[in-house]
Design a protein around this motif. Structure first.
Motif, PDB file in Angstrom:
ATOM      1  N   GLU A 186       0.785  -1.248  -0.002  1.00  0.00           N
ATOM      2  CA  GLU A 186       0.085   0.022   0.096  1.00  0.00           C
ATOM      3  C   GLU A 186       0.727   1.142  -0.138  1.00  0.00           C
ATOM      4  O   GLU A 186       0.855   2.265  -0.757  1.00  0.00           O
ATOM      5  N   GLN A 187       1.881   1.113   0.889  1.00  0.00           N
ATOM      6  CA  GLN A 187       2.840   2.414   0.913  1.00  0.00           C
ATOM      7  C   GLN A 187       3.580   2.537  -0.408  1.00  0.00           C
ATOM      8  O   GLN A 187       3.548   3.691  -1.036  1.00  0.00           O
ATOM      9  N   THR A 188       3.942   1.447  -1.111  1.00  0.00           N
ATOM     10  CA  THR A 188       4.649   1.753  -2.534  1.00  0.00           C
ATOM     11  C   THR A 188       3.413   2.216  -3.379  1.00  0.00           C
ATOM     12  O   THR A 188       3.788   3.008  -4.265  1.00  0.00           O
ATOM     13  N   ALA A 189       2.396   1.644  -3.471  1.00  0.00           N
ATOM     14  CA  ALA A 189       1.343   1.954  -4.344  1.00  0.00           C
ATOM     15  C   ALA A 189       0.932   3.523  -4.327  1.00  0.00           C
ATOM     16  O   ALA A 189       0.858   4.198  -5.333  1.00  0.00           O
ATOM     17  N   ALA A 190       1.082   4.158  -2.881  1.00  0.00           N
ATOM     18  CA  ALA A 190       0.679   5.561  -2.717  1.00  0.00           C
ATOM     19  C   ALA A 190       1.796   6.332  -3.293  1.00  0.00           C
ATOM     20  O   ALA A 190       1.482   7.289  -3.880  1.00  0.00           O
ATOM     21  N   LYS A 191       3.063   5.766  -2.968  1.00  0.00           N
ATOM     22  CA  LYS A 191       4.108   6.466  -3.594  1.00  0.00           C
ATOM     23  C   LYS A 191       4.150   6.656  -5.218  1.00  0.00           C
ATOM     24  O   LYS A 191       4.421   7.742  -5.659  1.00  0.00           O
ATOM     25  N   LEU A 192       3.773   5.460  -5.587  1.00  0.00           N
ATOM     26  CA  LEU A 192       3.825   5.450  -7.187  1.00  0.00           C
ATOM     27  C   LEU A 192       2.913   6.425  -7.715  1.00  0.00           C
ATOM     28  O   LEU A 192       2.989   6.999  -8.693  1.00  0.00           O
ATOM     29  N   ASP A 193       1.656   6.471  -7.227  1.00  0.00           N
ATOM     30  CA  ASP A 193       0.538   7.376  -7.569  1.00  0.00           C
ATOM     31  C   ASP A 193       1.069   8.791  -7.446  1.00  0.00           C
ATOM     32  O   ASP A 193       0.893   9.455  -8.259  1.00  0.00           O
ATOM     33  N   GLU A 194       1.826   8.936  -6.239  1.00  0.00           N
ATOM     34  CA  GLU A 194       2.272  10.485  -6.162  1.00  0.00           C
ATOM     35  C   GLU A 194       3.200  10.676  -7.213  1.00  0.00           C
ATOM     36  O   GLU A 194       3.131  11.820  -7.816  1.00  0.00           O
ATOM     37  N   LEU A 195       4.199   9.854  -7.454  1.00  0.00           N
ATOM     38  CA  LEU A 195       5.387  10.036  -8.459  1.00  0.00           C
ATOM     39  C   LEU A 195       4.762  10.111  -9.897  1.00  0.00           C
ATOM     40  O   LEU A 195       5.164  11.178 -10.422  1.00  0.00           O
ATOM     41  N   ALA A 196       3.731   9.448 -10.380  1.00  0.00           N
ATOM     42  CA  ALA A 196       3.025   9.447 -11.460  1.00  0.00           C
ATOM     43  C   ALA A 196       2.247  10.876 -11.712  1.00  0.00           C
ATOM     44  O   ALA A 196       2.381  11.438 -12.810  1.00  0.00           O
ATOM     45  N   GLY A 197       1.675  11.257 -10.662  1.00  0.00           N
ATOM     46  CA  GLY A 197       1.175  12.541 -10.595  1.00  0.00           C
ATOM     47  C   GLY A 197       2.276  13.933 -10.827  1.00  0.00           C
ATOM     48  O   GLY A 197       2.084  14.633 -11.471  1.00  0.00           O
ATOM     49  N   GLN A 198       3.379  13.707 -10.133  1.00  0.00           N
ATOM     50  CA  GLN A 198       4.362  14.618 -10.594  1.00  0.00           C
ATOM     51  C   GLN A 198       4.917  14.539 -11.600  1.00  0.00           C
ATOM     52  O   GLN A 198       5.308  15.584 -12.299  1.00  0.00           O
ATOM     53  N   ILE A 199       5.267  13.276 -12.271  1.00  0.00           N
ATOM     54  CA  ILE A 199       5.766  13.204 -13.632  1.00  0.00           C
ATOM     55  C   ILE A 199       4.812  13.673 -14.588  1.00  0.00           C
ATOM     56  O   ILE A 199       5.202  14.398 -15.551  1.00  0.00           O
ATOM     57  N   LEU A 200       3.490  13.675 -14.490  1.00  0.00           N
ATOM     58  CA  LEU A 200       2.359  14.070 -15.468  1.00  0.00           C
ATOM     59  C   LEU A 200       2.485  15.649 -15.298  1.00  0.00           C
ATOM     60  O   LEU A 200       2.616  16.332 -16.278  1.00  0.00           O
TER      61      LEU A 200
END
Length: 106
Positions: A74-88
């Motif tokens: 869950e922590q990894t998924a949340a961080k990936l979501d955050e990073l995906a948003g930052q990249i976008l």
């Protein structure tokens, strides 16, 4: 080809805004303005070097990968979501800087 062999100049009139835009793009490609214009004018590909923001995001992705065993899914998924948003967001900012106004949601 060395600069010593380059003896012919080409003069082109541009607006200040056009010049600034070409200089900015040349810097992104790691080239002088002359080098950039020679490449573009001869049909050679130019590629912008990643900006610091993209390098930072890349480092964060690598850090996340290195710590996969130290955090929950869950922590990894949340961080990936955050990073995906930052990249976008960074990509959208880059497109706006280049004069493109694309809708990235589609």
């Amino acid at each position: 080809m060395t600069d010593r062999k380059r003896t012919t100049a080409i003069q082109v009139r541009v607006t200040e805004q056009e010049k600034r835009q070409m200089e900015r793009q040349a810097r992104r490609c790691g080239l002088s303005l002359s080098g950039y214009l020679r490449r573009v004018g001869s049909g050679k590909a130019t590629a912008a070097f990643p900006r610091q923001r993209f390098r930072d995001l890349y480092r964060q992705v690598n850090g996340l990968r290195e710590n996969l065993n130290n955090q929950t899914v869950e922590q990894t998924a949340a961080k990936l979501d955050e990073l995906a948003g930052q990249i976008l967001t960074a990509y959208a900012d880059e497109e706006t800087d280049n004069g493109d106004h694309k809708n990235l949601a589609h």
